[in-house]
Design a protein around this motif. Structure first.
Motif, mmCIF file in Angstrom:
data_model
loop_
_atom_site.group_PDB
_atom_site.id
_atom_site.type_symbol
_atom_site.label_atom_id
_atom_site.label_comp_id
_atom_site.label_asym_id
_atom_site.label_seq_id
_atom_site.Cartn_x
_atom_site.Cartn_y
_atom_site.Cartn_z
ATOM 1 N N PHE A 289 0.494 -1.340 0.009
ATOM 2 C CA PHE A 289 0.151 0.019 0.107
ATOM 3 C C PHE A 289 1.040 1.501 0.487
ATOM 4 O O PHE A 289 2.098 1.237 -0.143
ATOM 5 C CB PHE A 289 -0.954 0.155 1.520
ATOM 6 C CG PHE A 289 -0.467 0.488 2.046
ATOM 7 C CD1 PHE A 289 -0.354 1.487 2.724
ATOM 8 C CD2 PHE A 289 0.494 -0.874 3.509
ATOM 9 C CE1 PHE A 289 0.650 1.661 4.075
ATOM 10 C CE2 PHE A 289 0.834 -0.538 4.759
ATOM 11 C CZ PHE A 289 1.234 1.062 5.021
ATOM 12 N N CYS B 45 1.818 -4.728 3.611
ATOM 13 C CA CYS B 45 0.647 -4.258 4.356
ATOM 14 C C CYS B 45 1.131 -5.330 5.781
ATOM 15 O O CYS B 45 1.979 -6.505 5.747
ATOM 16 C CB CYS B 45 -0.519 -4.980 4.265
ATOM 17 S SG CYS B 45 -1.155 -4.017 3.036
ATOM 18 N N CYS C 110 -6.448 -4.871 3.537
ATOM 19 C CA CYS C 110 -5.646 -4.500 3.149
ATOM 20 C C CYS C 110 -6.147 -3.911 1.675
ATOM 21 O O CYS C 110 -6.085 -4.171 1.077
ATOM 22 C CB CYS C 110 -3.965 -4.767 2.843
ATOM 23 S SG CYS C 110 -2.973 -4.136 2.007
#
Length: 318
Positions: free
Chosen positions: A65, A78, A92
């Motif tokens: 991310f 994540c 996530c």
């Protein structure tokens, strides 16, 4: 589209041409060429290809991310799973890490922290209130001792209060001296730093004089010619911070810096991108004020002096 040929007549129009393949421009502009499309990094996937009026749309791969609130220099992994005793509150996504927390109905450990914070805040307040009560009580007792009115036999509580506070030792004159000494100490930092303590206001800092284009010349052309001077004077180490201060997106700065990376041309292209976005609201004074806000007032003054010396701008008459 981009400008292929600028207008030569006063009321004419420029000749525009469409962007080539792998090029785009999202805003009205006066660029001589379009911007190169972004290429997604290895840790990203392409959501939509580049179009003539929109750049390539990229996002982090599954399991990684990038927060939209920060520049996406690289995707972060994540959390693989929630810790023991926690449950997943949100999965996530390419834009947010996995969120974990205690199951519903479980007393939160933050309640203890809340009580601690309340104790830290309330305790000084209680201490101040108790001190005020003791101060008033002590001074009343002292006044009774001096006048002989309302005096009562001393009790164990009276003795304890006198030993704890000793607030009225020496009578009212002593308290006045303590207050005067405190006021004097409060003034010492001001005097040491050279700040005047009198009520008369000191001289204000002289504001920067605004610049206006030299009469008889195209203001847009003069503004763009000033970009070379900004690129020459503004330290290269401050270019990115300057772009952010001008409200340019991180991707816009990256695109501008890709061309002749580290050279003045990349900084010139960044300012042209800023000019392209601001349009008629773009002003050389905005560029100079931004330098001052970045604590680069000396750089702003140097740029102003050069712009006036080269007869691109002149100081605004007050």
């Amino acid at each position: 589209t981009h400008v292929e040929e600028h207008c030569k007549e006063q009321h004419g129009s420029s000749k525009c041409s469409p962007c080539n393949k792998n090029e785009y421009i999202e805003y009205p502009n006066d660029f001589a060429k379009c911007l190169g499309c972004q290429i997604c990094r290895e840790d990203q996937v392409e959501l939509s290809p580049c179009q003539k009026a929109r750049n390539t749309q990229c996002a982090c791969r599954n399991g990684t991310f990038c927060s939209p609130d920060h520049p996406c220099e690289m995707c972060q992994k994540c959390r693989p799973r929630c810790a023991k005793g926690e449950v997943e509150l949100a999965p996530c996504t390419p834009y947010r890490d996995r969120r974990c927390g205690l199951p519903a109905g479980t007393p939160s450990s933050s309640s203890g922290d809340t009580m601690l914070i309340v104790g830290v805040v309330v305790s000084p307040i209680i201490l101040i209130l108790v001190s005020c009560v003791l101060w008033k009580y002590c001074c009343q007792q002292s006044a009774g001792d001096r006048t002989g009115v309302g005096s009562k036999p001393r009790t164990a509580v009276d003795s304890l209060v006198r030993q704890l506070t000793r607030c009225c030792r020496g009578g009212p004159g002593t308290q006045d001296n303590i207050l005067n000494e405190q006021l004097s100490q409060d003034q010492l930092p001001l005097r040491a730093s050279g700040v005047e303590t009198s009520s008369s206001p000191g001289p204000e800092a002289k504001p920067r004089n605004n610049l206006v284009p030299v009469p008889g010349k195209d203001p847009v052309n003069l503004l763009q010619r000033s970009f070379d001077i900004f690129a020459e004077v503004v330290p290269s180490a401050e270019w990115r911070r300057y772009g952010r201060a001008l409200d340019l997106l991180e991707n816009d700065i990256d695109i501008a810096m890709k061309n002749d990376k580290g050279s003045r041309e990349s900084f010139f292209q960044m300012l042209k991108m800023w000019h392209n976005k601001k349009g008629m609201n773009a002003s050389v004074n905005t560029l100079l004020d931004t330098l001052q806000e970045m604590n680069l007032a000396g750089v702003a003054q140097d740029v102003s002096t050069r712009l006036v010396k080269q007869e691109l701008f002149q100081y605004e008459e007050r």
